[in-house]
Each structure stands twice: as C-alpha cells, then as structure tokens.
Design an enzyme around this catalytic site. Structure first.
Site, PDB file in Angstrom:
ATOM      1  N   ASN A   1       0.838  -1.203   0.000  1.00 17.06           N
ATOM      2  CA  ASN A   1       0.000   0.000   0.000  1.00 17.06           C
ATOM      3  C   ASN A   1       0.871   1.249   0.000  1.00 17.06           C
ATOM      4  OD1 ASN A   1      -2.446   1.675   0.523  1.00 17.06           O
ATOM      5  ND2 ASN A   1      -1.263   2.105   2.384  1.00 17.06           N
ATOM      6  N   HIS A   2       2.030   1.113   0.652  1.00 20.10           N
ATOM      7  CA  HIS A   2       2.938   2.255   0.794  1.00 20.10           C
ATOM      8  C   HIS A   2       4.367   1.742   0.779  1.00 20.10           C
ATOM      9  CE1 HIS A   2       1.490   0.638   4.657  1.00 20.10           C
ATOM     10  NE2 HIS A   2       2.779   0.538   4.904  1.00 20.10           N
TER      11      HIS A   2
ATOM     12  N   ASP B   1       1.843   6.612   0.422  1.00 18.54           N
ATOM     13  CA  ASP B   1       1.023   5.616  -0.291  1.00 18.54           C
ATOM     14  C   ASP B   1       1.418   5.518  -1.758  1.00 18.54           C
ATOM     15  OD1 ASP B   1      -0.552   5.515   2.073  1.00 18.54           O
ATOM     16  OD2 ASP B   1      -2.280   4.955   0.829  1.00 18.54           O
TER      17      ASP B   1
ATOM     18  N   ASP C   1      -0.956  -6.931   3.298  1.00 21.31           N
ATOM     19  CA  ASP C   1      -1.072  -5.866   4.300  1.00 21.31           C
ATOM     20  C   ASP C   1      -2.043  -4.791   3.824  1.00 21.31           C
ATOM     21  OD1 ASP C   1      -0.063  -4.537   6.737  1.00 21.31           O
ATOM     22  OD2 ASP C   1       0.679  -3.035   5.334  1.00 21.31           O
TER      23      ASP C   1
ATOM     24  N   GLU D   1      -5.410  -8.802   5.083  1.00 19.66           N
ATOM     25  CA  GLU D   1      -5.757  -8.069   6.300  1.00 19.66           C
ATOM     26  C   GLU D   1      -6.798  -7.032   5.889  1.00 19.66           C
ATOM     27  OE1 GLU D   1      -3.946  -4.811   9.395  1.00 19.66           O
ATOM     28  OE2 GLU D   1      -3.362  -4.834   7.308  1.00 19.66           O
TER      29      GLU D   1
ATOM     30  N   HIS E   1       0.080  -9.074  15.834  1.00 22.10           N
ATOM     31  CA  HIS E   1       1.228  -8.232  16.219  1.00 22.10           C
ATOM     32  C   HIS E   1       0.824  -6.779  16.425  1.00 22.10           C
ATOM     33  CE1 HIS E   1       0.639  -7.871  11.959  1.00 22.10           C
ATOM     34  NE2 HIS E   1       1.328  -6.749  11.971  1.00 22.10           N
TER      35      HIS E   1
HETATM   36  C1  NOJ Z   1      -0.971  -3.291   9.141  1.00 18.69           C
HETATM   37  C2  NOJ Z   1       0.139  -3.903   9.919  1.00 18.69           C
HETATM   38  O1  NOJ Z   1      -0.343  -5.052  10.567  1.00 18.69           O
HETATM   39  C3  NOJ Z   1       0.618  -2.853  10.896  1.00 18.69           C
HETATM   40  O2  NOJ Z   1       1.547  -3.383  11.803  1.00 18.69           O
HETATM   41  C4  NOJ Z   1       1.188  -1.688  10.138  1.00 18.69           C
HETATM   42  O3  NOJ Z   1       1.519  -0.645  11.019  1.00 18.69           O
HETATM   43  C5  NOJ Z   1       0.184  -1.160   9.115  1.00 18.69           C
HETATM   44  N1  NOJ Z   1      -0.446  -2.206   8.357  1.00 18.69           N
HETATM   45  C6  NOJ Z   1       0.860  -0.257   8.135  1.00 18.69           C
HETATM   46  O4  NOJ Z   1       1.651  -1.050   7.264  1.00 18.69           O
END
Ligand code: NOJ
Length: 547
Positions: free
Chosen positions: A103-104, A171, A201, A244, A309
């Site tokens: 995404n970034h 981004d 992610d 996610e 996490h």
């Molecule tokens: C989701 C990840 O699980 C998290 O740890 C992270 O800070 C954000 N995406 C940004 O990449």
C-alpha cells in the site's frame, strides 16, 4: 472427496525474524536462528509460517516501511539463508508465506526519493500528490494520537503527499498501471524463491480512493484484487493471498468476490466478538460473529486468531461493548491505544490464568477457520507496557532462563528489543525450556490441540453446526466431514457445567475422548451427559476414523 486446498487445513504460526532467535550474537534474530528452531515448530504442529516483513527497511514501523522489496534486512541474513529456510521448512511439511506490504513504501525507497526530487521523475506518479492541503487531511488517520494527518508537505517536492499510515509511509498510487506491474513483478520474484503466498497488508487501502482521486465504482474498485488473483494463479497455482481487511461485515464478501479475489481473510469480526464473549463469559457474541461474517466461497477460507502483532482492535464493537472488553482485559489507560484497542498479549489479559488460556486456545483450534497463532503465545508470553505503542508486544521469544531468555548472547543493551525480564512473565518464569517436556504446560497442551485439529479434518473442512445446550456459557459444536463427526465443547464460564448432547449418534456410537482440560470419567455408551470444569473443554470424535 478431494482435499485440494492446503490452507484450509493449515495451522499458521506468525513470527518476526528479528525477535525469534539470534544465531550470531548481534542482538537481532535471523534466518539461521529460525532455521535452528524449525524442529521446534514442527513439534508444535504448525504447518505454515507467516513471516512478518524482513525486507530492507528503516524499521520505523517494525518493517512495514519497506525501502527495497528485493532486499533482505542484512541483520536477518541473506538470500542464501532465506532459500535454505524455505527448503528446510518444506522438508518438514511447513510452508512459508510472507508479508506483501505494497500500500505504501518507506520514504527512503528510491522511488520516493526520486519522485520528491523531480516532477519529471518516472516515479513521481507512483505516489499521490497535491498542491494544497485538503480540508479533511487531518481526519481518519490510522493511528490517532501518533499520526497527525494523512497529507504531509514535502519540502523537496514542493507538494503534499498522501499517506494512510505514518508520515514516513507514502502511499503508492494504484491507479498507475506501472505500480500494479511492479507489485506483480515482486510477487513473482518471491514466488520463484519458493514462498506459498502472501499476507496482504492493508488490503482495503490498496483499492480505496487515494487522497483526492475519484472514488471508483464498486466494480472497478475490487477489480484490482481479481488482477492479483489472476496473476497468482497463473504464476503459482496453489499460492494464496491472506488479506488483512478489518472492514465492516457488509463489505467482507467483496474481498472474496465470486471466488476470484482473496483466498483467505482474517476474521476481525469474529476476533472482536470472541474477545467480548470471553469478557462476558457468554457464547452469544461468538454466534453473532459467525452470523455476521459471510460464508467463504468454495476455494476461500477464513483465518481466525486471538492476538496478532498489532493492537487488539475493538473498533467494530459498540462503545458499550468495547468498554466491557476494556474493563475486563485492559482497564488501565496505558493498556489501551488509538482509542480503539488493547496493546497487551493474551496471557496478561487473561490474568495469566492457565485454565482460561487453554480454554481460549481450545476455542481457536476447534472453531471453523484456519487458526493463526503468534510466536510466544504458545508459552503464554507477556508484554512490556513501558515500550511505545504496539512495541509492548514485540519482545524477543523466551527460549530458556539463560541471559536474554536464550534469545541472544549479545549484551542486553544491544538487543533489538528488550527481553521481558521482570515480574510474572519474565523469561526466568515463562520460557520454552521449562514447558518443553511437560505435557500439562500450555506449550504441551497447545501441541496436543494442533495435533488433534490436524487429525480431525472435519474441523477444517466439515459442515459445522452450533447446538443449543441451554447453558449460555457453553459452546457445543458439531463438525462433520466424510462420515467423521467431532463434538467440541468449550465452557467460557468459570463455573462448572453439565450439558446434555441430545444426539442419538452420540449415545449409540463409540465416543473417543480426544482432548480435554483434565481427565474426566469416560462417557459410557448410551449416555449423553457431559461434565465440564469452569473454563473446561472437551473434544470427542465419533465415526470410522475415531479408533
Ligand atoms: C498493518 C500492519 O499489521 C501494521 O503493523 C502496520 O503498522 C500497518 N499495516 C501499516 O503497514
């Protein structure tokens, strides 16, 4: 019946190489260390490792700020180590999936460095720019309290750039076909090295309107996920994307599509409802969680977890429900974060109560959906609230009671993260070595659960029903696949319970006592009454493979 989807029967173990085992004494974990522990993971019964980001990165967001998608953090090792890990894991029947963080990028990535310097750079349009700060720039940040805005002015570029997360994570612009091509190229690269897929992610952000861009139509919006799936299936037929996507339940089905988008989604809805259920000691929120989540299409599957996490996000609960979970599991302000979550590990949330912890894992390993556990959960590791933000739960694995918990021989002040060395969860008290040979330890119990889950394929692939017990705290689940039936019973309350399994098959058939929190009197033929301790659990198997 064919069992063609490995991920439906998988047990996933997620870890960050940095915190697992340091083999060379530099204070940071590495692939060689992880390789040394493959037999441990094998014995634990997991079948897939999900590696958190190990790319070259300034590591300002635990590696989710990637500076080079084709580079490995030198402290973790090199490509030789990585390929060896894949190979040795595969020899043990363990697959490896990796984080795909697209995404970034990090602001240190050369794309961004070039883009900010020069409007004519071929990478300028890889990012999202704007001359004036948009009026809503400071709304909807991902990390309230730690992130000021979603637009930051870059002196060098002379413009604002968009970032859904921290300001050092600009981004990428997915409306640029070049960016999409780059993503496929890097997926292809890692697949070629032998990974079995990706944890995608921030999936909803990949397809969202970025900054001032026009909001795409629903069809266009999700189209990109189909493109990714198409690429993946051509490149490596059985590789997966595990996304996610903590979105509202009515949007979830879109991520599966017509069985042509993501193969797996983390079940954030269930996760939040599960924590509410544990807090209330009532099963109703769990049932609600399943009712709210769409049925996965034939090749797709849900992934369940208790903790990950990040913070335990409770954002989809009502204010009152969230407060209930806060009161039960994270009552102090320092335990809470971003106004929506808890930054603790599971063991301290459950007051270190071994019975209750086991019950929580019995739920995780019996519910429908692929279980995902995180390193350290299997021994009941704690957290360090003196560390900032989510770092509280990112401490090194506790292997033994030797210095630094056996994680590293480096001086303590050289460690990538301090080991928990005080209190109830210190490495002297909570470590692998002390539980290793004890079948009654949490580690021993969890190993039994993974083995029972793998033995009972009906838990992974079967038709699942929740049966009424008349007791609001007891979850009775019947799972059936190909003539095998498993009854799993979990008592969420601290009070003893007795339930009736009103099923003729249970009375008529030989019932195998598969797993339980303690030794109970065996169920005699013709009987259907089942006793449970407070936080007790019992798994029974009927059918031709029950032995
Ligand atoms: C989701 C990840 O699980 C998290 O740890 C992270 O800070 C954000 N995406 C940004 O990449």
């Amino acid at each position: 019946m064919l069992r063609e989807y490995w991920y439906k029967e998988a047990i996933i173990y997620c870890l960050n190489v940095d915190y697992f085992l340091d083999s060379n004494g530099d204070g940071t974990g590495d692939f060689e260390g992880l390789i040394k522990r493959l037999d441990y993971l094998n014995k634990l019964g997991i079948t897939c490792i999900w590696l958190l980001p190990f790319y070259n990165s300034p590591r300002r967001d635990d590696g989710y700020d990637v500076a080079d998608y084709y580079g490995i953090n030198p402290l973790a090792g090199n490509f030789g180590d990585f390929v060896q890990l894949i190979r040795l894991a595969r020899e043990r029947g363990i697959r490896v999936i990796i984080d795909l963080v697209v995404n970034h990028t990090s602001d240190q990535h050369y794309w961004f460095q070039s883009a900010r310097k020069d409007k004519e750079s071929p990478f300028r349009n890889y990012y999202v720019w704007c001359k004036e700060k948009p009026a809503d720039a400071d709304e909807g940040v991902s990390f309230p309290g730690y992130q000021k805005s979603t637009w930051t002015y870059d002196e060098e570029a002379g413009e604002y750039y968009y970032h859904a997360f921290y300001e050092f994570q600009p981004d990428l612009n997915f409306s640029n076909p070049k960016v999409r091509e780059e993503v496929c190229k890097m997926m292809g690269f890692w697949l070629q090295l032998g990974v079995s897929g990706f944890r995608v992610d921030a999936a909803p952000f990949l397809i969202a309107k970025k900054g001032l861009q026009e909001k795409p139509s629903q069809d266009d919006q999700y189209q990109y996920l189909e493109e990714l799936r198409q690429f993946l299936s051509v490149y490596e037929g059985d590789a997966i994307m595990l996304a996610e996507a903590n979105v509202s339940p009515d949007q979830l089905a879109q991520f599966f599509g017509e069985d042509n988008r993501m193969q797996m989604l983390f079940n954030f809805t269930l996760n939040q409802r599960l924590m509410l259920a544990l807090a209330r000691q009532e099963i109703a929120p769990i049932i609600q969680g399943f009712e709210e989540t769409p049925v996965a299409p034939p090749s797709a599957h849900w992934a369940n977890f208790l903790r990950n996490h990040d913070e335990l996000s409770l954002d989809k609960l009502s204010h009152e429900e969230r407060q209930e979970v806060f009161n039960a599991f994270g009552p102090e302000k320092e335990m809470q974060i971003y106004g929506r979550g808890i930054r603790r590990r599971l063991a301290p949330m459950l007051n270190g109560d071994p019975q209750r912890l086991e019950l929580a894992y019995s739920l995780l390993f019996s519910l429908p959906g692929t279980p995902v556990i995180r390193y350290g959960e299997e021994i009941g590791m704690g957290d360090d609230l003196s560390r900032k933000e989510r770092d509280s739960i990112r401490t090194p694995m506790q292997w033994s009671n030797s210095p630094n918990g056996g994680f590293s021989v480096a001086p303590a002040d050289k460690l990538c993260s301090p080991v928990i060395s005080e209190g109830q969860y210190s490495y002297e008290k909570v470590n692998v070595a002390s539980q290793h040979s004890n079948p009654e330890s949490l580690l021993g119990r969890i190993a039994r659960m993974t083995s029972a889950r793998r033995e009972c394929v009906e838990l992974s692939l079967g038709k699942i029903e929740f049966l009424d017990t008349g007791n609001p705290a007891v979850l009775l689940q019947r799972s059936e696949w190909e003539g095998n039936v498993t009854f799993t019973i979990n008592n969420l309350s601290d009070k003893k319970a007795t339930i009736e399994i009103e099923r003729q098959e249970f009375k008529d058939t030989f019932v195998l006592d598969l797993l339980s929190d303690k030794e109970y009197k065996a169920i005699e033929k013709g009987h259907s009454s089942v006793e449970l301790e407070g936080y007790g659990y019992r798994w029974f198997r009927l059918g031709r493979d029950s032995f």
